[in-house]
Design an enzyme around this catalytic site. Sequence first.
Site, short mmCIF file in Angstrom:
data_model
loop_
_atom_site.label_atom_id
_atom_site.label_comp_id
_atom_site.label_asym_id
_atom_site.label_seq_id
_atom_site.Cartn_x
_atom_site.Cartn_y
_atom_site.Cartn_z
N GLU A 102 8.87 42.74 9.34
CA GLU A 102 7.47 42.99 8.99
C GLU A 102 6.68 41.69 9.10
OE1 GLU A 102 4.94 44.71 8.94
OE2 GLU A 102 4.94 45.98 7.16
N ASP A 106 2.04 42.20 1.36
CA ASP A 106 0.89 41.88 0.52
C ASP A 106 1.13 42.59 -0.82
OD1 ASP A 106 -1.97 42.49 -0.42
OD2 ASP A 106 -2.43 41.22 1.28
N PHE A 155 -7.02 36.21 2.98
CA PHE A 155 -6.93 37.05 4.17
C PHE A 155 -6.71 36.15 5.39
CE2 PHE A 155 -8.33 39.47 7.81
CZ PHE A 155 -7.64 40.64 7.59
N ILE A 156 -5.72 36.47 6.20
CA ILE A 156 -5.39 35.63 7.34
C ILE A 156 -5.35 36.42 8.65
CG2 ILE A 156 -4.09 33.90 6.01
CD1 ILE A 156 -1.58 35.43 6.97
N ASP A 162 -4.14 40.82 12.49
CA ASP A 162 -5.50 41.05 12.99
C ASP A 162 -6.54 41.11 11.89
OD1 ASP A 162 -4.50 43.67 12.03
OD2 ASP A 162 -6.41 44.41 12.83
P1 IMP Z 1 0.63 45.92 1.81
O1 IMP Z 1 0.90 47.39 1.93
O2 IMP Z 1 -0.48 45.62 0.85
O3 IMP Z 1 1.85 45.10 1.52
O4 IMP Z 1 0.03 45.44 3.18
C1 IMP Z 1 0.78 45.33 4.29
C2 IMP Z 1 -0.04 45.45 5.56
O5 IMP Z 1 -1.43 45.08 5.39
C3 IMP Z 1 0.53 44.48 6.55
O6 IMP Z 1 1.54 45.08 7.31
C4 IMP Z 1 -0.68 44.08 7.36
O7 IMP Z 1 -0.84 45.00 8.42
C5 IMP Z 1 -1.84 44.21 6.41
N1 IMP Z 1 -2.22 42.91 5.83
C6 IMP Z 1 -1.96 42.47 4.58
N2 IMP Z 1 -2.49 41.26 4.37
C7 IMP Z 1 -3.09 40.89 5.54
C8 IMP Z 1 -3.81 39.72 5.96
O8 IMP Z 1 -4.02 38.74 5.23
N3 IMP Z 1 -4.29 39.75 7.23
C9 IMP Z 1 -4.09 40.80 8.08
N4 IMP Z 1 -3.42 41.91 7.73
C10 IMP Z 1 -2.92 41.96 6.47
MG MG Z 2 2.18 45.24 9.29
#
Ligand code: IMP
Ligand code: MG
Length: 179
Positions: A102, A106, A155-156, A162
């Site tokens: 992955e 986040d 946010f990156i 992306d």
């Molecule tokens: P989660 O479900 O909150 O853990 O988010 C996971 C998904 O959100 C990742 O697979 C990314 O596609 C997207 N994501 C989370 N943080 C970032 C970020 O800082 N930049 C870009 N995409 C992010």
């Molecule tokens: Mg992803």
Amino acid sequence: MNTITVKDKQFQLFLSGNQINAAIHRLADTINSDYRGKRPVFLVVLNGSFMFAAELLKNIEEECEVSFVKLASYQGTRSSQTVKQLIGLNESIEGQDVIVLEDIIDTGITMENLLEQLRALHPKSIRIATMLFKPDAFIKNFKIDYIGLEIPNDFIVGFGLDYDGFGRNLPDIYKLKNS
Ligand code: IMP
Ligand code: MG
């Protein structure tokens, strides 16, 4: 070029490609020693993981399989809740040692959902390798076996990640500038 514009927002350099690659090579070394004599199946979670996966897999020494999966969002028919369904897995993972690749974890919601769907397919083992982890955003409690770099809750973009579809091609990682 420390500041760039992606779509309509400004970002500043956060991690160089060299730093990221070094972290990925460390992960590959650990995975190589943990999986000696095994034949793992790597599941690359698209889209964001393509650069991470390419760099990691070039450094994996054991014989392995590589599959590409995606989580497709669709609206449930009776609720407005977004459900994410695993697509693209055409081969059986039953009895296999699976390593999920992955880009970033986040909140952990996406990965927890993916893990549930994968466990239902009865692999022998499942481990998670993530290029980046935001510990301050994480609200779940599953174990993350391999972490490239821990980063703050910003946010990156870049190195596969992306902003609204843009910035995936950037060879370095940039963080959103607070204006
Ligand atoms: P989660 O479900 O909150 O853990 O988010 C996971 C998904 O959100 C990742 O697979 C990314 O596609 C997207 N994501 C989370 N943080 C970032 C970020 O800082 N930049 C870009 N995409 C992010
Ligand atoms: Mg992803």
